[in-house]
Design a protein around this motif. Structure first.
Motif, PDB file in Angstrom:
ATOM      1  N   GLN A  15     -26.211 -97.767   3.946  1.00 21.70           N
ATOM      2  CA  GLN A  15     -25.954 -98.716   2.855  1.00 21.70           C
ATOM      3  C   GLN A  15     -26.299 -98.092   1.499  1.00 21.70           C
ATOM      4  OE1 GLN A  15     -26.964-102.907   3.300  1.00 21.70           O
ATOM      5  NE2 GLN A  15     -28.053-102.359   5.166  1.00 21.70           N
ATOM      6  N   GLY A  23     -37.023 -91.676   5.776  1.00 22.36           N
ATOM      7  CA  GLY A  23     -36.597 -92.270   7.051  1.00 22.36           C
ATOM      8  C   GLY A  23     -35.094 -92.147   7.226  1.00 22.36           C
ATOM      9  N   ASN A  24     -34.339 -92.418   6.166  1.00 20.40           N
ATOM     10  CA  ASN A  24     -32.879 -92.270   6.240  1.00 20.40           C
ATOM     11  C   ASN A  24     -32.510 -90.805   6.516  1.00 20.40           C
ATOM     12  OD1 ASN A  24     -32.882 -94.405   3.410  1.00 20.40           O
ATOM     13  ND2 ASN A  24     -32.253 -95.059   5.442  1.00 20.40           N
ATOM     14  N   TYR A 134     -22.830-109.372   9.775  1.00 24.35           N
ATOM     15  CA  TYR A 134     -23.027-107.945   9.497  1.00 24.35           C
ATOM     16  C   TYR A 134     -22.739-107.035  10.701  1.00 24.35           C
ATOM     17  CZ  TYR A 134     -25.956-103.947   7.954  1.00 24.35           C
ATOM     18  OH  TYR A 134     -26.429-102.724   7.619  1.00 24.35           O
ATOM     19  N   MET A 138     -20.070-103.842  11.387  1.00 23.24           N
ATOM     20  CA  MET A 138     -20.584-102.521  11.802  1.00 23.24           C
ATOM     21  C   MET A 138     -19.836-102.023  13.042  1.00 23.24           C
ATOM     22  SD  MET A 138     -24.536-101.486  12.271  1.00 23.24           S
ATOM     23  CE  MET A 138     -25.033-100.149  13.350  1.00 23.24           C
ATOM     24  N   ASP A 141     -16.550-100.779  11.852  1.00 21.67           N
ATOM     25  CA  ASP A 141     -16.652 -99.454  11.208  1.00 21.67           C
ATOM     26  C   ASP A 141     -16.468 -98.342  12.244  1.00 21.67           C
ATOM     27  OD1 ASP A 141     -17.432-100.664   8.813  1.00 21.67           O
ATOM     28  OD2 ASP A 141     -19.584-100.371   9.189  1.00 21.67           O
ATOM     29  N   VAL A 152     -27.951 -92.639  14.665  1.00 15.37           N
ATOM     30  CA  VAL A 152     -28.684 -93.620  13.843  1.00 15.37           C
ATOM     31  C   VAL A 152     -30.178 -93.491  14.109  1.00 15.37           C
ATOM     32  CG1 VAL A 152     -26.918 -95.463  13.678  1.00 15.37           C
ATOM     33  CG2 VAL A 152     -28.419 -95.352  15.673  1.00 15.37           C
ATOM     34  N   GLY A 153     -30.983 -94.164  13.279  1.00 15.15           N
ATOM     35  CA  GLY A 153     -32.406 -94.313  13.558  1.00 15.15           C
ATOM     36  C   GLY A 153     -32.606 -95.424  14.588  1.00 15.15           C
ATOM     37  N   ASP A 155     -33.965 -98.255  14.532  1.00 14.29           N
ATOM     38  CA  ASP A 155     -33.805 -99.670  14.160  1.00 14.29           C
ATOM     39  C   ASP A 155     -32.366-100.184  14.323  1.00 14.29           C
ATOM     40  OD1 ASP A 155     -32.696 -98.294  12.038  1.00 14.29           O
ATOM     41  OD2 ASP A 155     -33.751 -99.393  10.482  1.00 14.29           O
ATOM     42  N   GLN A 156     -31.407 -99.275  14.558  1.00 10.54           N
ATOM     43  CA  GLN A 156     -30.010 -99.711  14.700  1.00 10.54           C
ATOM     44  C   GLN A 156     -29.566 -99.854  16.162  1.00 10.54           C
ATOM     45  OE1 GLN A 156     -28.074-100.758  12.123  1.00 10.54           O
ATOM     46  NE2 GLN A 156     -29.978-100.476  10.993  1.00 10.54           N
ATOM     47  N   THR A 191     -37.338 -90.699  14.832  1.00 10.31           N
ATOM     48  CA  THR A 191     -36.296 -91.731  14.911  1.00 10.31           C
ATOM     49  C   THR A 191     -36.769 -93.029  14.268  1.00 10.31           C
ATOM     50  OG1 THR A 191     -37.094 -92.375  17.075  1.00 10.31           O
ATOM     51  CG2 THR A 191     -35.293 -90.796  17.019  1.00 10.31           C
ATOM     52  N   VAL A 193     -39.451 -93.460  11.249  1.00  7.50           N
ATOM     53  CA  VAL A 193     -40.452 -92.980  10.298  1.00  7.50           C
ATOM     54  C   VAL A 193     -41.206 -94.195   9.757  1.00  7.50           C
ATOM     55  CG1 VAL A 193     -40.827 -91.734   8.122  1.00  7.50           C
ATOM     56  CG2 VAL A 193     -39.012 -91.003   9.684  1.00  7.50           C
ATOM     57  N   MET A 203     -40.968 -97.247   7.427  1.00  9.64           N
ATOM     58  CA  MET A 203     -40.678 -96.835   6.045  1.00  9.64           C
ATOM     59  C   MET A 203     -39.371 -97.512   5.634  1.00  9.64           C
ATOM     60  SD  MET A 203     -40.218 -93.012   4.393  1.00  9.64           S
ATOM     61  CE  MET A 203     -41.907 -92.512   4.581  1.00  9.64           C
TER      62      MET A 203
HETATM   63  P1  TYM Z   1     -29.456 -98.421   6.734  1.00  8.18           P
HETATM   64  O1  TYM Z   1     -28.667 -98.211   5.497  1.00  8.18           O
HETATM   65  O2  TYM Z   1     -30.518 -99.450   6.757  1.00  8.18           O
HETATM   66  O3  TYM Z   1     -30.111 -97.071   7.204  1.00  8.18           O
HETATM   67  C1  TYM Z   1     -29.334 -95.896   7.325  1.00  8.18           C
HETATM   68  C2  TYM Z   1     -29.806 -95.048   8.482  1.00  8.18           C
HETATM   69  O4  TYM Z   1     -31.187 -94.683   8.295  1.00  8.18           O
HETATM   70  C3  TYM Z   1     -31.927 -95.025   9.465  1.00  8.18           C
HETATM   71  N1  TYM Z   1     -33.282 -95.409   9.057  1.00  8.18           N
HETATM   72  C4  TYM Z   1     -34.391 -94.889   9.584  1.00  8.18           C
HETATM   73  N2  TYM Z   1     -34.577 -93.953  10.528  1.00  8.18           N
HETATM   74  C5  TYM Z   1     -35.846 -93.617  10.839  1.00  8.18           C
HETATM   75  N3  TYM Z   1     -36.940 -94.185  10.232  1.00  8.18           N
HETATM   76  C6  TYM Z   1     -36.792 -95.125   9.282  1.00  8.18           C
HETATM   77  N4  TYM Z   1     -37.862 -95.657   8.690  1.00  8.18           N
HETATM   78  C7  TYM Z   1     -35.478 -95.525   8.919  1.00  8.18           C
HETATM   79  N5  TYM Z   1     -34.984 -96.417   8.021  1.00  8.18           N
HETATM   80  C8  TYM Z   1     -33.634 -96.329   8.121  1.00  8.18           C
HETATM   81  C9  TYM Z   1     -31.168 -96.190  10.081  1.00  8.18           C
HETATM   82  O5  TYM Z   1     -31.467 -96.340  11.448  1.00  8.18           O
HETATM   83  C10 TYM Z   1     -29.736 -95.789   9.824  1.00  8.18           C
HETATM   84  O6  TYM Z   1     -29.279 -94.887  10.828  1.00  8.18           O
HETATM   85  N6  TYM Z   1     -26.392-101.029   9.641  1.00  8.18           N
HETATM   86  C11 TYM Z   1     -26.643 -99.710   9.118  1.00  8.18           C
HETATM   87  C12 TYM Z   1     -25.481 -99.118   8.358  1.00  8.18           C
HETATM   88  C13 TYM Z   1     -24.186 -99.114   9.103  1.00  8.18           C
HETATM   89  C14 TYM Z   1     -23.849 -98.282  10.194  1.00  8.18           C
HETATM   90  C15 TYM Z   1     -22.499 -98.588  10.508  1.00  8.18           C
HETATM   91  C16 TYM Z   1     -24.555 -97.320  10.917  1.00  8.18           C
HETATM   92  C17 TYM Z   1     -23.090 -99.883   8.803  1.00  8.18           C
HETATM   93  N7  TYM Z   1     -22.079 -99.550   9.654  1.00  8.18           N
HETATM   94  C18 TYM Z   1     -21.846 -97.964  11.575  1.00  8.18           C
HETATM   95  C19 TYM Z   1     -23.882 -96.705  11.976  1.00  8.18           C
HETATM   96  C20 TYM Z   1     -22.550 -97.013  12.294  1.00  8.18           C
HETATM   97  C21 TYM Z   1     -27.822 -99.815   8.158  1.00  8.18           C
HETATM   98  O7  TYM Z   1     -28.075-100.812   7.560  1.00  8.18           O
HETATM   99  O8  TYM Z   1     -28.459 -98.668   7.962  1.00  8.18           O
END
Ligand code: TYM
Length: 340
Positions: A15, A23-24, A134, A138, A141, A152-153, A155-156, A191, A193, A203
């Protein structure tokens, strides 16, 4: 239903809602680059602006954050020639298939999503309808590319399980194995943070404390300062990971070190067992600055030429639509919509 074989294709998105953080990078972007370089897949990476607007975004901020996210992808090693780099709203088939999936997914499935519960909280009546739907966008997508792998991390994970459920239900309802059942790719030492101020919290860009996260735009001084101030405990590092089971702050820093240095967390402990955190943090700051400061510098350079970023996204959208238009057309046709 026999399962057709799908082209190995990676899709993931982030996003553009500002404050991109470590983390991202470690949970997502670093793996995006590795999967691009593996040359085993076609790779598509997306700035999900339509997801960002499920909560209020100031228009000028959204524009800037979208370009900045694109700059961070490129500065981290995503090559717009090797990967398709897009902004979600520039590829309209995402939203079109998203509507279809709103009609496939069930209210109950959405209501069980932990991110919905966390974000809407007690004020669900006042949350946008888009925030509720939402995960269905996704799923669109990903599936509008017939993607097979999604890095992905942690949380997804639940959203990706729901993507599998939506694909399964569509395939079952229409009796055709049209959408692939995707594989989540959640890998690496970081995966999930955690906050630098509280090792029990993820984070996150929504944490009011800037000291809780390392931002991708932080310079070397800020990175070193935040690591120096990170919460830890007075005990020395143990010689194995079991010794960190009850020490979330310490474990977080070891995992961050391992992910940044491309090491196994146990190998980090082999090198640093017995060290106190004052010492370990200096070593961690060195690794973090070495990896992250050049990315921040390159992002700043790319942001000086927003026209070039927009050109890259325009070209990415053209390439993306070569894949998404025929897939959406087939989906509509399967559902009985007239195509003439
Ligand atoms: P978003 O924008 O919140 O986060 C983007 C990516 O960063 C990872 N992430 C983390 N990984 C490890 N530790 C952390 N603290 C941390 N914070 C965030 C998330 O897991 C993610 O991979 N819904 C998604 C965006 C999305 C998407 C998709 C992802 C929309 N369509 C299709 C994959 C496929 C999101 O809000 O990520």
């Amino acid at each position: 239903m026999s399962t057709p074989s799908f082209t190995p294709r990676v899709f993931s998105g982030i996003q553009p809602s500002g404050d991109l953080h470590l983390g991202n990078y470690l949970g997502a972007i670093k793996n995006f680059v590795e999967m691009q370089e593996a040359r085993e897949y076609e790779t598509v990476y997306c700035m999900v602006d339509l997801h960002a607007i499920t909560t209020w975004q100031d228009p000028a901020d959204l524009r800037r954050n979208t370009r900045e996210l694109c700059a961070s992808f490129i500065a981290s090693g995503i090559d717009p020639e090797k990967s398709i780099l897009i902004n979600q709203s520039q590829v309209p088939e995402h939203a079109q298939l998203g509507w279809v999936f709103n009609c496939v997914a069930r209210m109950g499935w959405m209501g069980r999503m932990t991110q919905w519960k966390d974000k809407a909280g007690k004020n669900a009546e006042n949350a946008s309808l888009g925030l509720f739907a939402y995960p269905s966008l996704m799923a669109a997508d990903i599936l509008v590319y017939h993607a097979t792998h999604v890095p992905v991390g942690d949380d997804q994970k639940q959203h990706l399980e729901l993507t599998r459920d939506i694909a399964t239900k569509f395939n079952h309802d229409f009796g055709v194995p049209f959408f692939p059942i995707i594989e989540p790719v959640i890998k690496g030492a970081a995966t999930r943070v955690m906050s630098l101020r509280d090792g029990s919290k993820k984070m996150s860009k929504s944490d009011p404390s800037d000291a809780s996260r390392i931002n991708m735009t932080d310079d070397a001084d800020a990175i070193a300062r935040k690591i120096r101030k990170a919460k830890t405990d007075p005990d020395p590092l143990p010689d194995n990971m079991a010794g960190l089971a009850e020490r979330p702050d310490a474990r977080n820093l070891v995992n961050i070190y391992a992910a940044l240095a491309d090491m196994d967390p146990q190998a980090v402990l082999d090198q640093h067992a017995g060290s106190l955190f004052g010492h370990f943090k200096l070593a961690l700051a060195d690794v973090a600055v070495e990896k992250l400061a050049p990315i921040a510098g390159e992002m700043a350079r790319l942001m000086d030429d927003p026209g070039e970023i927009d050109r890259i996204l325009g070209r990415g959208a053209e390439r993306a639509r070569e894949i998404t238009v025929p897939i959406l057309e087939q989906a509509y046709d399967i559902m009985g919509m007239i195509r003439s």
